[in-house]
Motif scaffolding. Structure first.
Motif, PDB file in Angstrom:
ATOM      1  N   ASN A  20       0.898  -1.312   0.270  1.00  0.00           N
ATOM      2  CA  ASN A  20      -0.271   0.101  -0.100  1.00  0.00           C
ATOM      3  C   ASN A  20       0.560   0.881   0.210  1.00  0.00           C
ATOM      4  OD1 ASN A  20      -1.726   2.744   1.660  1.00  0.00           O
ATOM      5  ND2 ASN A  20      -3.111   0.243   0.883  1.00  0.00           N
ATOM      6  N   GLU A  43      10.315   7.606  -2.555  1.00  0.00           N
ATOM      7  CA  GLU A  43       8.536   8.224  -1.821  1.00  0.00           C
ATOM      8  C   GLU A  43       8.057   7.113  -2.419  1.00  0.00           C
ATOM      9  OE1 GLU A  43       7.539  11.565  -3.841  1.00  0.00           O
ATOM     10  OE2 GLU A  43       8.596  12.988  -2.444  1.00  0.00           O
ATOM     11  N   ASP A  91     -10.332   3.538  -2.466  1.00  0.00           N
ATOM     12  CA  ASP A  91     -10.022   2.616  -2.830  1.00  0.00           C
ATOM     13  C   ASP A  91     -11.885   1.443  -2.460  1.00  0.00           C
ATOM     14  OD1 ASP A  91      -8.016   1.916  -4.183  1.00  0.00           O
ATOM     15  OD2 ASP A  91      -6.915   1.287  -2.706  1.00  0.00           O
ATOM     16  N   GLN A 105      -0.465   4.451   1.096  1.00  0.00           N
ATOM     17  CA  GLN A 105      -0.272   4.895   2.286  1.00  0.00           C
ATOM     18  C   GLN A 105      -0.711   6.072   1.620  1.00  0.00           C
ATOM     19  OE1 GLN A 105      -0.895   3.869   4.628  1.00  0.00           O
ATOM     20  NE2 GLN A 105      -0.237   1.763   5.712  1.00  0.00           N
ATOM     21  N   ARG A 106      -1.044   6.534   0.802  1.00  0.00           N
ATOM     22  CA  ARG A 106      -1.827   8.075   0.769  1.00  0.00           C
ATOM     23  C   ARG A 106      -3.082   7.973   0.703  1.00  0.00           C
ATOM     24  NH1 ARG A 106       0.929  11.783   0.467  1.00  0.00           N
ATOM     25  NH2 ARG A 106       0.373  13.112  -0.795  1.00  0.00           N
ATOM     26  N   PRO A 107      -3.506   9.865   0.520  1.00  0.00           N
ATOM     27  CA  PRO A 107      -4.878   9.614   1.311  1.00  0.00           C
ATOM     28  C   PRO A 107      -5.440   8.758   0.174  1.00  0.00           C
ATOM     29  CG  PRO A 107      -4.049  11.774   0.190  1.00  0.00           C
ATOM     30  CD  PRO A 107      -3.120  10.853   0.531  1.00  0.00           C
ATOM     31  N   SER A 108      -6.762   9.704   0.047  1.00  0.00           N
ATOM     32  CA  SER A 108      -8.172   8.911  -1.043  1.00  0.00           C
ATOM     33  C   SER A 108      -7.477   9.603  -2.422  1.00  0.00           C
ATOM     34  CB  SER A 108      -9.062   9.036  -0.427  1.00  0.00           C
ATOM     35  OG  SER A 108      -9.914   7.906   0.707  1.00  0.00           O
ATOM     36  N   HIS A 109      -8.407   9.348  -3.126  1.00  0.00           N
ATOM     37  CA  HIS A 109      -8.535   9.832  -4.382  1.00  0.00           C
ATOM     38  C   HIS A 109      -8.725  10.829  -4.519  1.00  0.00           C
ATOM     39  CE1 HIS A 109     -10.424   5.689  -5.203  1.00  0.00           C
ATOM     40  NE2 HIS A 109     -11.205   6.743  -5.977  1.00  0.00           N
ATOM     41  N   TYR A 110      -8.861  11.910  -5.528  1.00  0.00           N
ATOM     42  CA  TYR A 110      -9.844  12.799  -5.819  1.00  0.00           C
ATOM     43  C   TYR A 110     -10.634  13.107  -7.231  1.00  0.00           C
ATOM     44  CZ  TYR A 110     -11.384  17.997  -5.102  1.00  0.00           C
ATOM     45  OH  TYR A 110     -11.639  19.316  -5.244  1.00  0.00           O
ATOM     46  N   THR A 139      -7.331   4.419  -8.115  1.00  0.00           N
ATOM     47  CA  THR A 139      -6.684   4.087  -6.855  1.00  0.00           C
ATOM     48  C   THR A 139      -5.565   5.456  -5.779  1.00  0.00           C
ATOM     49  OG1 THR A 139      -5.502   2.982  -5.078  1.00  0.00           O
ATOM     50  CG2 THR A 139      -4.595   3.302  -6.980  1.00  0.00           C
ATOM     51  N   ASP A 140      -5.517   5.121  -4.461  1.00  0.00           N
ATOM     52  CA  ASP A 140      -5.087   6.442  -3.342  1.00  0.00           C
ATOM     53  C   ASP A 140      -3.809   6.888  -4.666  1.00  0.00           C
ATOM     54  OD1 ASP A 140      -6.672   4.657  -1.730  1.00  0.00           O
ATOM     55  OD2 ASP A 140      -4.713   3.898  -1.138  1.00  0.00           O
ATOM     56  N   PHE A 147      -8.923   7.452   6.559  1.00  0.00           N
ATOM     57  CA  PHE A 147      -8.642   7.259   8.027  1.00  0.00           C
ATOM     58  C   PHE A 147      -9.302   7.295   8.999  1.00  0.00           C
ATOM     59  CE2 PHE A 147      -5.998   9.005   4.335  1.00  0.00           C
ATOM     60  CZ  PHE A 147      -5.141   7.992   4.431  1.00  0.00           C
ATOM     61  N   VAL A 171     -14.733  15.155  -5.553  1.00  0.00           N
ATOM     62  CA  VAL A 171     -15.822  13.905  -4.616  1.00  0.00           C
ATOM     63  C   VAL A 171     -14.015  13.586  -4.289  1.00  0.00           C
ATOM     64  CG1 VAL A 171     -16.192  11.588  -4.660  1.00  0.00           C
ATOM     65  CG2 VAL A 171     -17.554  13.744  -6.007  1.00  0.00           C
ATOM     66  N   SER A 198     -12.739   9.794  -3.395  1.00  0.00           N
ATOM     67  CA  SER A 198     -13.185   8.331  -2.847  1.00  0.00           C
ATOM     68  C   SER A 198     -12.244   7.232  -2.639  1.00  0.00           C
ATOM     69  CB  SER A 198     -14.127   8.358  -3.660  1.00  0.00           C
ATOM     70  OG  SER A 198     -13.627   8.053  -5.185  1.00  0.00           O
ATOM     71  N   GLU A 203      -5.272  12.055  -8.669  1.00  0.00           N
ATOM     72  CA  GLU A 203      -5.671  13.478  -8.317  1.00  0.00           C
ATOM     73  C   GLU A 203      -6.579  13.965  -9.954  1.00  0.00           C
ATOM     74  OE1 GLU A 203      -4.626  16.043  -4.153  1.00  0.00           O
ATOM     75  OE2 GLU A 203      -3.435  16.680  -6.156  1.00  0.00           O
TER      76      GLU A 203
END
Lengths: 424, 369
Positions: free
Chosen positions: A279, A422, B294, A281-286, A299-300, B36, B290, B292, A303
């Motif tokens: 993983n 990274e 996985d 370990q990044r924020p959710s996608h936007y 995925t994560d 999170f 938005v 969102s 943007e």
């Protein structure tokens, strides 16, 4: 080392030369797949889900990325006190061991490793196929048939049979003949490159094979045909499900697109058979306020501010406002800037597509054309910068070498190393 | 690297109620920003500062919290020496009631550590905060305790810890939840104290029969101890009611805020779920502004919303200004506006739920609407 009933050996040392620049610096099993995976996630996850927790990963070609990706196996729950993952590179010894000469020689060189676990059965897997398979069911079939070797096979259309290694069998699934890429196939059962052996049998066969000066030390080419010839018990086990060799640019693209076209075929959403991956370990996608997205997997950390259609978007990808991406694979960390238009492109990790670049099949020119590319698919290597306004035609393969020959259009990314760090 | 410090996270706060959201779980385990939980930020902050020994004090409803943190491996806290320590409340075996020895678990944890300093964090805020400036200031001033504050005292309408300080930044006054506070200095739940002093205070607390251990309780000792306040200037989101939770969630849609909170150099770690990538299907409507995650499948229209992992938005559904927790299913044709839907809930066909800005509708965990 504690005894293990079954252990798996994944052949992950291949270069995957038909993927061209995508495997310049990484081994094929480490190539990103399906937005958040690497190819090797599939056999590793299959092992875990099948209850096989001792896995040797044989590396040879460009192993750095693969080694750091697998790490201690934690992402696949393969960090075990008994067993777990082992990275097995070739090594030097008094007897003059050398590079792995072929797939069979690679296993031969690791006989002491396997002996340490005193396994009854050894699975030999390749690290470059996309499929979900219950290896435990295959081993059960192997035991039931009292086989020396069991080969997983899948039915292919007769017309495509000449592209595969074909197993001709009798009514009891016993293999009577192996044909490598036959012009006149006697059957349509293709070998999937997944083998189950009784260790006692395999051990002996490997030593014989090693002492045969005429052998190329390859499982498909030498070991299996040799066993059939000598009348050893070789059986097939029928698999029906999604299976794809992603060895070429075309098949890699197609297999990724299958996730959108028929998501139920490989079904990554099946919680009883998860496909694990490391993983980021990044924020959710936007999705930005002006984003237009349709038929994509994402995925994560991604943007999207522009337009993305029929595409697979990896983690940490950025598509800026005004960029248009269609029918493409954007591998992790790729960045597509304002006004760029990509159609049928595979963009490698951390590559930056600058403003107003056009890489579409209707662009003229053949400067980057490659015989490895077909169907208007263009490949752009990882870690590059495609300069502002550059034009790239279909069927191109743009690599780091072009930074010297076409500096007006291609440069090497200055921050490539930092970004790789990274992502790991 | 703060090698001479340990962490102590207070997973609950008796003053804070998020209604249906923290009814089934501790405050620290409340989901936030798509993938999170609130505690992820504090755990990651501590780990990113080099703290390798972290105790988590749970009071009630800690099953969800324990599921989430597990062995601590996602934060690299699964260690042979140090690592993650869960400190659940003690129940008296005779009376079966929560014991006065509540604080004994904390004392044992603090006492057995080699570190000199203890960072105590509450779970009522979300921030990517660096601990070093607080410790440096603490050492330089020779204070007994040092606490971070932000200058948002006037803005915060609900819960606040307004502080008054002298010219040395020593706290001289404390107003709790006082709406007419003259001070804009508003302390938040991150405090550093020396181990020995903490043990002394905890032991005294037990002797006096005070069961509740909180940042507020420590700050209230300002007339007995030298407590200094240090300003935190970075991003800070206080979570003290549904409205503040909702607003903090929505601010994750801002690019600058999101990139600031989830910096590449100081990542926020969380439990990994191994969900499939999110699919935006060909029949989907507009998907804009938005966040969102996985495992989501988007077949309808979504705007100005946060979707956690595994949400399914059915065809012709319209979701706006909403926060959907993990595995929420929105059926065909459903319309949601200003709604928070908790984990595993299903909104069935034809449902229409319209909340108001500032007053979102909250649908509890495992509901079927």
């Amino acid at each position: 080392m504690a005894k293990q009933e079954i252990i798996a050996m994944i052949l992950a040392g291949g270069q995957g030369s038909r993927l061209g620049v995508l495997t310049d610096f990484i081994a094929k099993p480490a190539v990103p797949f399906g937005s958040r995976y690497r190819i090797i996630d599939f056999p590793l996850s299959n092992c875990m889900n099948s209850g096989i927790e001792t896995v040797g990963v044989l590396t040879q070609y460009q192993p750095l990325e693969l080694n750091s990706y697998i790490g201690n196996g934690h992402s696949w729950d393969l960090d075990r006190n008994n067993g777990g993952t082992y990275i097995l590179p070739p090594y030097l010894s008094q007897e003059g061991n050398d590079w792995y000469k072929g797939t069979a020689n690679a296993i031969y060189q690791n006989i002491p490793f396997i002996d340490g676990f005193q396994p009854s059965y050894v699975l030999i897997l390749s690290g470059d196929h996309i499929y979900k398979m219950d290896y435990a069911a295959m081993v059960a079939h192997h035991i039931e048939k009292k086989a020396g070797a069991t080969i997983a096979v899948i039915e292919v259309p007769w017309s495509e049979a000449p592209r595969f290694g074909i197993m001709d069998t009798d009514e009891h699934d016993r293999v009577i003949e192996f044909q490598e890429k036959p012009e006149q196939p006697k059957n349509n059962l293709a070998s999937m490159g997944v083998y189950c052996f009784s260790w006692e049998v395999l051990r002996e066969v490997l030593i014989l094979d090693e002492n045969d000066p005429g052998s190329k030390n390859d499982f498909g080419g030498d070991v299996i045909p040799g066993m059939i010839e000598r009348g050893l018990d070789v059986f097939t086990w029928h698999f029906d499900g999604y299976w794809k060799d992603v060895g070429t640019v075309g098949s890699l693209w197609e297999s990724n697109m299958d996730l959108l076209k028929e998501p139920s075929a490989i079904n990554l959403r099946d919680r009883s058979w998860p496909v694990y991956s490391k993983n980021p370990q990044r924020p959710s996608h936007y999705f930005g306020p002006k984003a237009v997205v349709n038929n994509i997997a994402v995925t994560d950390g991604a943007e999207i501010f522009g337009e993305v259609e029929n595409s697979i978007v990896g983690y940490n990808v950025i598509v800026e406002e005004g960029a248009v991406v269609r029918d493409s694979l954007l591998m992790p960390g790729a960045c597509v800037k304002k006004g760029a238009v990509l159609t049928r492109c595979i963009v490698g990790m951390n590559t930056i597509i600058e403003e107003d670049v056009r890489a579409t099949p209707d662009e003229p020119g053949d400067a980057f054309m490659s015989p490895l590319c077909e169907d208007d698919i263009t490949v752009i290597a990882p870690g590059l910068v495609i300069r502002k306004g550059a034009r790239i035609a279909g069927n191109s393969m743009v690599g780091p070498g072009h930074a010297k020959t076409h500096p007006d259009r291609v440069a090497e990314s200055p921050n490539q190393v930092r970004r790789e760090m990274e992502l790991c | 690297m703060l090698t001479d410090a340990m962490g102590l996270i207070l997973a609950d706060n008796r003053r804070i109620q998020l209604g249906a959201l923290n009814q089934p779980r501790a405050l620290a385990a409340v989901p936030f920003a798509g993938r999170f939980r609130i505690i992820d930020f504090t755990l990651s902050n501590m780990v990113n500062c080099g703290i390798k020994r972290i105790g988590v004090v749970a009071l009630t409803r800690y099953k969800s919290l324990m599921d989430h943190v597990g062995t601590g491996s996602w934060w690299d806290l699964d260690r042979m020496r140090q690592g993650l320590y869960l400190i659940p409340p003690y129940i008296n075996p005779v009376t079966r009631a929560p014991d006065r020895t509540d604080a004994q678990g904390i004392i044992d944890y603090v006492e057995s550590g080699d570190q000199k300093y203890v960072f105590i964090s509450a779970s009522d805020y979300v921030s990517n905060v660096h601990y070093r400036p607080l410790l440096d200031s603490h050492k330089a001033s020779g204070a007994d305790m040092s606490v971070y504050y932000a200058r948002d005292g006037k803005k915060e309408s609900a819960l606040s810890l307004a502080i008054e300080t002298d010219e040395d930044s020593r706290i001289t006054g404390l107003m709790v939840d006082f709406p007419y506070s003259a001070s804009e200095l508003n302390a938040f739940g991150l405090l550093v104290i020396e181990k020995d002093l903490l043990i002394r205070i905890l032991t005294e607390m037990m002797a006096r029969g005070i069961a509740d251990f909180s940042i507020l309780g420590l700050l209230q000792l300002y007339d007995r101890f030298n407590i200094r306040a240090v300003e935190h200037k970075g991003l800070l989101f206080r979570i003290y009611d549904i409205r503040s939770y909702f607003e903090a969630s929505m601010s994750m849609l801002d690019d600058e805020i999101r990139r600031g909170l989830f910096s590449h150099d100081r990542p926020i770690y969380t439990k990994v779920k191994n969900e499939a990538p999110c699919i935006v299907s060909p029949e989907s409507g507009h998907v804009d502004n938005v966040l969102s995650s996985d495992g989501c499948v988007i077949m309808g229209e979504v705007k100005n919303s946060v979707l956690f992992r595994g949400c399914v938005i059915g065809r012709n559904a319209r979701v706006t200004n909403s926060v959907l927790f993990q595995d929420v299913q929105i059926s065909e044709g459903v319309v949601l506006d200003h709604v928070i839907v908790d984990k595993n809930s299903v909104i069935k066909m034809g449902g229409r739920l319209l909340g108001q800005p500032g007053y979102p509708i909250v649908i509890g965990k495992n509901s079927i609407v």
